[in-house]
Design a protein around this motif. Sequence first.
Motif, PDB file in Angstrom:
ATOM      1  N   GLY A  75       0.786  -1.233   0.000  1.00  0.00           N
ATOM      2  CA  GLY A  75       0.000   0.000   0.000  1.00  0.00           C
ATOM      3  C   GLY A  75       0.812   1.274   0.000  1.00  0.00           C
ATOM      4  N   LYS A  78       3.655   1.251  -4.740  1.00  0.00           N
ATOM      5  CA  LYS A  78       4.608   0.680  -5.709  1.00  0.00           C
ATOM      6  C   LYS A  78       3.969   0.561  -7.089  1.00  0.00           C
ATOM      7  CE  LYS A  78       5.196  -2.939  -3.045  1.00  0.00           C
ATOM      8  NZ  LYS A  78       4.475  -2.481  -1.838  1.00  0.00           N
ATOM      9  N   THR A  79       2.776  -0.019  -7.123  1.00  0.00           N
ATOM     10  CA  THR A  79       2.079  -0.158  -8.396  1.00  0.00           C
ATOM     11  C   THR A  79       1.790   1.221  -8.992  1.00  0.00           C
ATOM     12  OG1 THR A  79       1.065  -2.146  -7.495  1.00  0.00           O
ATOM     13  CG2 THR A  79       0.123  -1.269  -9.513  1.00  0.00           C
TER      14      THR A  79
HETATM   15  P1  ADP Z   1       1.430  -1.172  -3.443  1.00  0.00           P
HETATM   16  O1  ADP Z   1       1.557  -1.576  -4.871  1.00  0.00           O
HETATM   17  O2  ADP Z   1       2.709  -0.614  -2.869  1.00  0.00           O
HETATM   18  O3  ADP Z   1       0.838  -2.206  -2.556  1.00  0.00           O
HETATM   19  P2  ADP Z   1      -0.491   0.594  -4.532  1.00  0.00           P
HETATM   20  O4  ADP Z   1       0.299   1.324  -5.534  1.00  0.00           O
HETATM   21  O5  ADP Z   1      -1.344  -0.515  -5.035  1.00  0.00           O
HETATM   22  O6  ADP Z   1       0.427   0.067  -3.368  1.00  0.00           O
HETATM   23  O7  ADP Z   1      -1.378   1.641  -3.722  1.00  0.00           O
HETATM   24  C1  ADP Z   1      -2.755   1.458  -3.524  1.00  0.00           C
HETATM   25  C2  ADP Z   1      -3.477   2.787  -3.595  1.00  0.00           C
HETATM   26  O8  ADP Z   1      -3.125   3.591  -2.482  1.00  0.00           O
HETATM   27  C3  ADP Z   1      -3.068   3.587  -4.806  1.00  0.00           C
HETATM   28  O9  ADP Z   1      -3.846   3.258  -5.913  1.00  0.00           O
HETATM   29  C4  ADP Z   1      -3.327   5.001  -4.345  1.00  0.00           C
HETATM   30  O10 ADP Z   1      -4.660   5.351  -4.499  1.00  0.00           O
HETATM   31  C5  ADP Z   1      -3.035   4.947  -2.866  1.00  0.00           C
HETATM   32  N1  ADP Z   1      -1.659   5.415  -2.599  1.00  0.00           N
HETATM   33  C6  ADP Z   1      -0.639   4.681  -2.110  1.00  0.00           C
HETATM   34  N2  ADP Z   1       0.473   5.451  -1.973  1.00  0.00           N
HETATM   35  C7  ADP Z   1       0.142   6.679  -2.403  1.00  0.00           C
HETATM   36  C8  ADP Z   1       0.857   7.917  -2.532  1.00  0.00           C
HETATM   37  N3  ADP Z   1       2.151   8.021  -2.159  1.00  0.00           N
HETATM   38  N4  ADP Z   1       0.210   8.983  -3.031  1.00  0.00           N
HETATM   39  C9  ADP Z   1      -1.088   8.881  -3.398  1.00  0.00           C
HETATM   40  N5  ADP Z   1      -1.804   7.758  -3.303  1.00  0.00           N
HETATM   41  C10 ADP Z   1      -1.220   6.661  -2.809  1.00  0.00           C
END
Ligand code: ADP
Length: 482
Positions: A75, A78-79
């Motif tokens: 969360g 990264k994605t």
């Molecule tokens: P991960 O891949 O690291 O698990 P994601 O990229 O899937 O995390 O993040 C999930 C959602 O959380 C994103 O789609 C976004 O809406 C929100 N989010 C996470 N980090 C941020 C950030 N730094 N700025 C804005 N939104 C974020």
Amino acid sequence: RQMNNAGGMKALSFGQSKAKLNNETNKQITFADVAGNIEAKNELVDIVDFLKHPKKYFDVGARIPKGVLLTGHPGTGKTLLARAVAGEAGVPFFHLSGSEFVEMFVGVGASRVRDLFDQAKKASPAIIFIDEIDAVGRARGIGHGGGNDEREQTLNQILVEMDGFEPTEKIVIIAATNRADVLDPALTRPGRFDRTVFLDLPDRKDRRAILEIHAHEKPIDESVDLETIAVRTPGFSGADLQSLLNEAAITTAKNNQTTITQTVLLNAIEKVMVGTERASHMNTVDERKIIAYHEAGHALLASLLHHSDPVHKISIIARGNAGGYTLKLPLIEKKLNTRNYFLDELVMTLGGYVAEKLAFGDVTTGPSNDLQVATNLARTMVTKWGMSELLGPVAYAGNGRSMFGGSGVDSRDLSSETEKIIDSEIQSLMKHAETRATELLTTHKTVLDAISNALLDHETLEQAEYDTLLASHGITVKTKES
Ligand code: ADP
Ligand code: MG
Ligand code: ZN
């Protein structure tokens, strides 16, 4: 009949192309959609530039990394950041998740990887994004009982593809994981994922920025103060904050209200806390205090000691297994370090341990890694670099051993007499370092308190903020090699 069930069909239908091409340009994600993570973005800027203007790089013979590994808690974006790189560069984004491979027939994963790379090459410049790479890329013998042929074949295919393509193909592979520690070392070898980018959990300032980004699309009441929400949500990831706003929106609709109020937002905090499994990266109030003193101890000593490198950033936000961290940057790149430098380094490394003792009269398991690092350094000084007065210029450590890993000493060559002296010399270096750390931190206890409090308040301190704080306590800040 087996083949007719849904799972079988799905797997069969798809030796080729299941990689989702994310080209719906209706909503291009850019760096502006990712709050905070400035360092991570800075590291990715050259990738974006390369994808935009590959010729510029080829003309001067520059080689851009083939693979970048994004690592950080779930969360943390990264994605999102990987998509933003594609968005910034305006190139297609091929997305695949490691977890999709795990339950497939042997051979399907590998052929899918092959197909993915083929597609991307045709579309190049392009980004290939492999999410949850740890699902296929775990080192053998970690987790997952027994061998899993499918995983191994998929992983091998990824490696083959990465090794096989030329830099001229204008493809950058971004992989993401929240378990960088379990990855097969083959993945991080030079020429593969040789660049690692850390995504941190957001600090207070970044949490506010994330809230603002996501509040933008929602009807927010005038009563709302996002700063207060940011203060009350330490340990929340970006995804948690997004779901906080979503929870609040759901409640608002359910109550037939038209704007999201502060009360509804505050109530949503608890809902998200209970609903998500965040305990692992959330420090309790007491832990935060201990970590704040611990990191303040390291940082303050680094600033006070003559030979230490200056502090670049301090944080009480968890990264990997560490509860917090203090980053130092050398003022000049040095090839040779002196005995005095290492003596100071020992003191600095014990700073966390000593600060905990001073502030709470007790020590935690937190500094165990520090103690190990310091002890290994002391041992190396004594057995390899001739830095012990008693033992003199004799190298006991074998050649070609890692500098800080293991003892490095070949015990066959040592008399038990010598071993005893080595041990007592190590002990004396460590004791001496502890004494110096204690003296320095006791003398400057008010500054130590001030840094800890600032950390509890802001969660991270960048160099400028930290330097200002020190200066206000009359401590001169290192600017150049003195
Ligand atoms: P991960 O891949 O690291 O698990 P994601 O990229 O899937 O995390 O993040 C999930 C959602 O959380 C994103 O789609 C976004 O809406 C929100 N989010 C996470 N980090 C941020 C950030 N730094 N700025 C804005 N939104 C974020
Ligand atoms: Mg993700
Ligand atoms: Zn430490």
